[in-house]
Write a protein that holds these residues in place. Sequence first.
Motif, PDB file in Angstrom:
ATOM      1  N   PHE A  74      38.207 -51.851  50.303  1.00  0.00           N
ATOM      2  CA  PHE A  74      37.445 -50.634  50.544  1.00  0.00           C
ATOM      3  C   PHE A  74      36.195 -50.609  49.666  1.00  0.00           C
ATOM      4  N   LEU A  75      36.340 -51.033  48.408  1.00  0.00           N
ATOM      5  CA  LEU A  75      35.210 -51.076  47.485  1.00  0.00           C
ATOM      6  C   LEU A  75      34.126 -52.015  47.999  1.00  0.00           C
ATOM      7  N   SER A  76      34.555 -53.143  48.552  1.00  0.00           N
ATOM      8  CA  SER A  76      33.605 -54.114  49.094  1.00  0.00           C
ATOM      9  C   SER A  76      32.828 -53.523  50.270  1.00  0.00           C
ATOM     10  N   THR A  77      33.537 -52.803  51.142  1.00  0.00           N
ATOM     11  CA  THR A  77      32.879 -52.179  52.288  1.00  0.00           C
ATOM     12  C   THR A  77      31.890 -51.111  51.826  1.00  0.00           C
ATOM     13  N   LEU A  78      32.310 -50.295  50.870  1.00  0.00           N
ATOM     14  CA  LEU A  78      31.438 -49.251  50.340  1.00  0.00           C
ATOM     15  C   LEU A  78      30.199 -49.866  49.698  1.00  0.00           C
ATOM     16  N   ASN A  79      30.402 -50.908  48.919  1.00  0.00           N
ATOM     17  CA  ASN A  79      29.296 -51.597  48.256  1.00  0.00           C
ATOM     18  C   ASN A  79      28.292 -52.107  49.288  1.00  0.00           C
ATOM     19  N   GLU A  80      28.787 -52.701  50.342  1.00  0.00           N
ATOM     20  CA  GLU A  80      27.913 -53.263  51.373  1.00  0.00           C
ATOM     21  C   GLU A  80      27.099 -52.167  52.068  1.00  0.00           C
ATOM     22  N   ILE A  81      27.747 -51.051  52.379  1.00  0.00           N
ATOM     23  CA  ILE A  81      27.061 -49.953  53.069  1.00  0.00           C
ATOM     24  C   ILE A  81      25.990 -49.339  52.171  1.00  0.00           C
ATOM     25  N   LEU A  82      26.340 -49.065  50.919  1.00  0.00           N
ATOM     26  CA  LEU A  82      25.361 -48.472  50.014  1.00  0.00           C
ATOM     27  C   LEU A  82      24.196 -49.425  49.735  1.00  0.00           C
ATOM     28  N   ARG A  83      24.507 -50.720  49.680  1.00  0.00           N
ATOM     29  CA  ARG A  83      23.445 -51.695  49.449  1.00  0.00           C
ATOM     30  C   ARG A  83      22.458 -51.713  50.619  1.00  0.00           C
ATOM     31  N   LYS A  84      22.988 -51.591  51.831  1.00  0.00           N
ATOM     32  CA  LYS A  84      22.110 -51.555  53.004  1.00  0.00           C
ATOM     33  C   LYS A  84      21.208 -50.324  52.964  1.00  0.00           C
ATOM     34  N   PHE A  85      21.796 -49.185  52.593  1.00  0.00           N
ATOM     35  CA  PHE A  85      20.991 -47.970  52.464  1.00  0.00           C
ATOM     36  C   PHE A  85      19.895 -48.165  51.408  1.00  0.00           C
ATOM     37  N   ALA A  86      20.265 -48.744  50.259  1.00  0.00           N
ATOM     38  CA  ALA A  86      19.305 -48.935  49.174  1.00  0.00           C
ATOM     39  C   ALA A  86      18.166 -49.855  49.608  1.00  0.00           C
ATOM     40  N   GLU A  87      18.494 -50.918  50.321  1.00  0.00           N
ATOM     41  CA  GLU A  87      17.466 -51.865  50.778  1.00  0.00           C
ATOM     42  C   GLU A  87      16.523 -51.208  51.776  1.00  0.00           C
ATOM     43  N   GLN A  88      17.100 -50.417  52.696  1.00  0.00           N
ATOM     44  CA  GLN A  88      16.276 -49.742  53.693  1.00  0.00           C
ATOM     45  C   GLN A  88      15.338 -48.745  53.037  1.00  0.00           C
ATOM     46  N   LEU A  89      15.860 -47.972  52.080  1.00  0.00           N
ATOM     47  CA  LEU A  89      15.057 -46.945  51.428  1.00  0.00           C
ATOM     48  C   LEU A  89      14.007 -47.546  50.498  1.00  0.00           C
TER      49      LEU A  89
END
Length: 329
Positions: free
Chosen positions: A303-318
Amino acid sequence: MSTGGLTIFDGAELRSVDRTPPELGGCVIGARLLELAESKVSESLSGLSLPPHLKEAAISRVSAGDDVTFLRTELDPEQASEKLGEYVSVIADALRDDPIVASILDGSTLRLFLEDEDDFAMLAENLFTDLDVDDNGKLKKSEIRNALAHMGVEMGVPPFSEFPVLDDIIKKHGAEGDDELGQAQFAQLLQPILQEIADALHGKPIVVVQNIKIFNGSRLRKLLADERQLKDLAEKIIPEKPDEKDGRAETEIIQAFLEKSGTDLGLPPLSSDNEQVTLLYESVLPREKNEEKGVPTSREDGFLSTLNEILRKFAEQLETNPVDCRVSP
């Protein structure tokens, strides 16, 4: 950084600030150093008055949490320079994470209207029409005040609350009382008032903070760099019991949390009237998740890995495409 008539203070202005206290000549007490630090920062930010929470954060860092003692403490030039550097760094870092959007009013916008007769005539006509709610072709002199408020910051007129000299200018030109004006008379009265406002702002520009927040992914990047904080967040989101998942996939659980509480992490609020925000969420968390439906939520590391991946995508987009959102005052 300026864009679309707005200036974004994101801390970059402070990175090259001279952090040597001016004209100390010897020791200086903490209270005086804080005055110098605030003045230096404000000057570098075009005269922006720092919000209280930024000043409090900077003072807390410089004083190590004991501002009462620090205010009375004598600092030698080396100590003063170090503390001044800390103060500036705290403000710069805070603005990087949460930029301030403002309009710098220096009279230039008003002068553009005044220098072109056709533009000014159109402006005066539009204001008169908007304020003549009874459609009787007459306005009271006192409506000049409403006309200035109607123009607002977008047209170069500062708020009365932040530019008290507006009241003096109105009184000086006799724009008060119940005497009625036709459209031409209204324009004749408005013109010298706008000219005097423009002259006053040219001599002393003011910075008006806008109710706009910039989301650039900075806060998300800080979260991603802190393993302990990220793990705590995952534990907060993940269901504690298997039957609480209700067959939802990991991304669905995370999406539900982010749509509700994402702003606390540095995500723009999901709003139906902001297409850029909607597209951001859909690009990272597509609505179509049929292939995931019913997949059991993995525990902890997964779950932590999935959360990390999603937040990283948001950070890269922003980081690539920052999002600005108007917020309630």
